[in-house]
Design a protein around this motif. Structure first.
Motif, PDB file in Angstrom:
ATOM      1  N   ARG A   1      16.067   4.466   7.010  1.00 40.61           N
ATOM      2  CA  ARG A   1      17.067   4.279   6.020  1.00 40.61           C
ATOM      3  C   ARG A   1      18.432   5.134   6.296  1.00 40.61           C
ATOM      4  N   ARG A   2      18.167   6.159   6.660  1.00 45.15           N
ATOM      5  CA  ARG A   2      19.240   7.258   7.050  1.00 45.15           C
ATOM      6  C   ARG A   2      20.455   6.455   7.684  1.00 45.15           C
ATOM      7  N   ASP A   3      20.125   5.702   8.858  1.00 47.71           N
ATOM      8  CA  ASP A   3      21.173   5.094   9.683  1.00 47.71           C
ATOM      9  C   ASP A   3      21.294   3.537   9.619  1.00 47.71           C
ATOM     10  N   ARG A   4      20.515   3.061   8.845  1.00 45.88           N
ATOM     11  CA  ARG A   4      20.451   1.452   8.661  1.00 45.88           C
ATOM     12  C   ARG A   4      20.662   1.225   7.060  1.00 45.88           C
ATOM     13  N   GLU A   5      21.083  -0.108   6.909  1.00 44.72           N
ATOM     14  CA  GLU A   5      21.071  -0.890   5.499  1.00 44.72           C
ATOM     15  C   GLU A   5      19.656  -1.397   5.398  1.00 44.72           C
ATOM     16  N   LEU A   6      18.655  -0.868   4.658  1.00 44.39           N
ATOM     17  CA  LEU A   6      17.441  -1.360   4.244  1.00 44.39           C
ATOM     18  C   LEU A   6      16.942  -1.427   2.765  1.00 44.39           C
ATOM     19  N   GLU A   7      16.770  -2.311   2.359  1.00 45.37           N
ATOM     20  CA  GLU A   7      16.150  -2.168   0.948  1.00 45.37           C
ATOM     21  C   GLU A   7      14.529  -2.314   1.127  1.00 45.37           C
ATOM     22  N   VAL A   8      13.924  -1.328   0.727  1.00 46.96           N
ATOM     23  CA  VAL A   8      12.546  -1.030   0.565  1.00 46.96           C
ATOM     24  C   VAL A   8      11.874  -1.207  -0.806  1.00 46.96           C
ATOM     25  N   TYR A   9      10.974  -1.847  -0.912  1.00 46.73           N
ATOM     26  CA  TYR A   9      10.053  -2.209  -1.890  1.00 46.73           C
ATOM     27  C   TYR A   9       8.748  -1.906  -1.541  1.00 46.73           C
ATOM     28  N   VAL A  10       7.949  -1.342  -2.728  1.00 48.42           N
ATOM     29  CA  VAL A  10       6.620  -0.957  -2.561  1.00 48.42           C
ATOM     30  C   VAL A  10       5.661  -1.823  -3.106  1.00 48.42           C
TER      31      VAL A  10
ATOM     32  N   GLY B   1       0.880  -1.233  -0.063  1.00 49.89           N
ATOM     33  CA  GLY B   1       0.034  -0.024   0.088  1.00 49.89           C
ATOM     34  C   GLY B   1       0.785   1.260   0.012  1.00 49.89           C
ATOM     35  N   CYS B   2       0.525   2.299  -0.776  1.00 43.77           N
ATOM     36  CA  CYS B   2       1.288   3.365  -0.822  1.00 43.77           C
ATOM     37  C   CYS B   2       0.606   4.729  -0.373  1.00 43.77           C
ATOM     38  N   ARG B   3      -0.598   4.357  -0.205  1.00 43.34           N
ATOM     39  CA  ARG B   3      -1.382   5.448   0.518  1.00 43.34           C
ATOM     40  C   ARG B   3      -1.902   5.122   1.804  1.00 43.34           C
ATOM     41  N   GLY B   4      -2.672   5.900   2.649  1.00 41.76           N
ATOM     42  CA  GLY B   4      -3.258   5.798   3.989  1.00 41.76           C
ATOM     43  C   GLY B   4      -1.986   5.168   4.759  1.00 41.76           C
ATOM     44  N   PHE B   5      -2.100   4.171   5.475  1.00 42.43           N
ATOM     45  CA  PHE B   5      -1.160   3.628   6.509  1.00 42.43           C
ATOM     46  C   PHE B   5      -0.056   3.264   5.786  1.00 42.43           C
ATOM     47  N   GLY B   6      -0.101   2.858   4.870  1.00 43.10           N
ATOM     48  CA  GLY B   6       1.156   2.451   3.818  1.00 43.10           C
ATOM     49  C   GLY B   6       2.059   3.572   3.950  1.00 43.10           C
ATOM     50  N   ARG B   7       1.506   4.755   3.583  1.00 46.57           N
ATOM     51  CA  ARG B   7       2.184   6.062   3.674  1.00 46.57           C
ATOM     52  C   ARG B   7       3.060   6.038   4.889  1.00 46.57           C
TER      53      ARG B   7
END
Length: 57
Positions: A23-32, A7-13
């Motif tokens: 992501r600024r402090d950790r190595e995370l790969e984020v997919y949407v 979800g890219c809207r509502g709570f997903g946002r």
């Protein structure tokens, strides 16, 4: 760590915004994911995510 947000809207946002901060402090790969390609592409571009999906398959 790889994370996919459904979800890219509502709570997903809300979750995507929080992950952007992390992501600024950790190595995370984020997919949407969004069933609507327009929203998926917008989220992908806005959050500089590694990828996006429009189908669970």
């Amino acid at each position: 760590m790889k994370i996919a947000v459904v979800g890219c809207r509502g709570f997903g946002r809300v979750h995507l915004n929080a992950l952007s901060e992390l992501r600024r402090d950790r190595e995370l790969e984020v997919y949407v994911f969004s069933r609507t390609e327009k929203y998926a592409k917008e989220c992908h571009k806005e959050l500089d995510a590694e990828g996006y999906f429009t189908s669970y398959e």
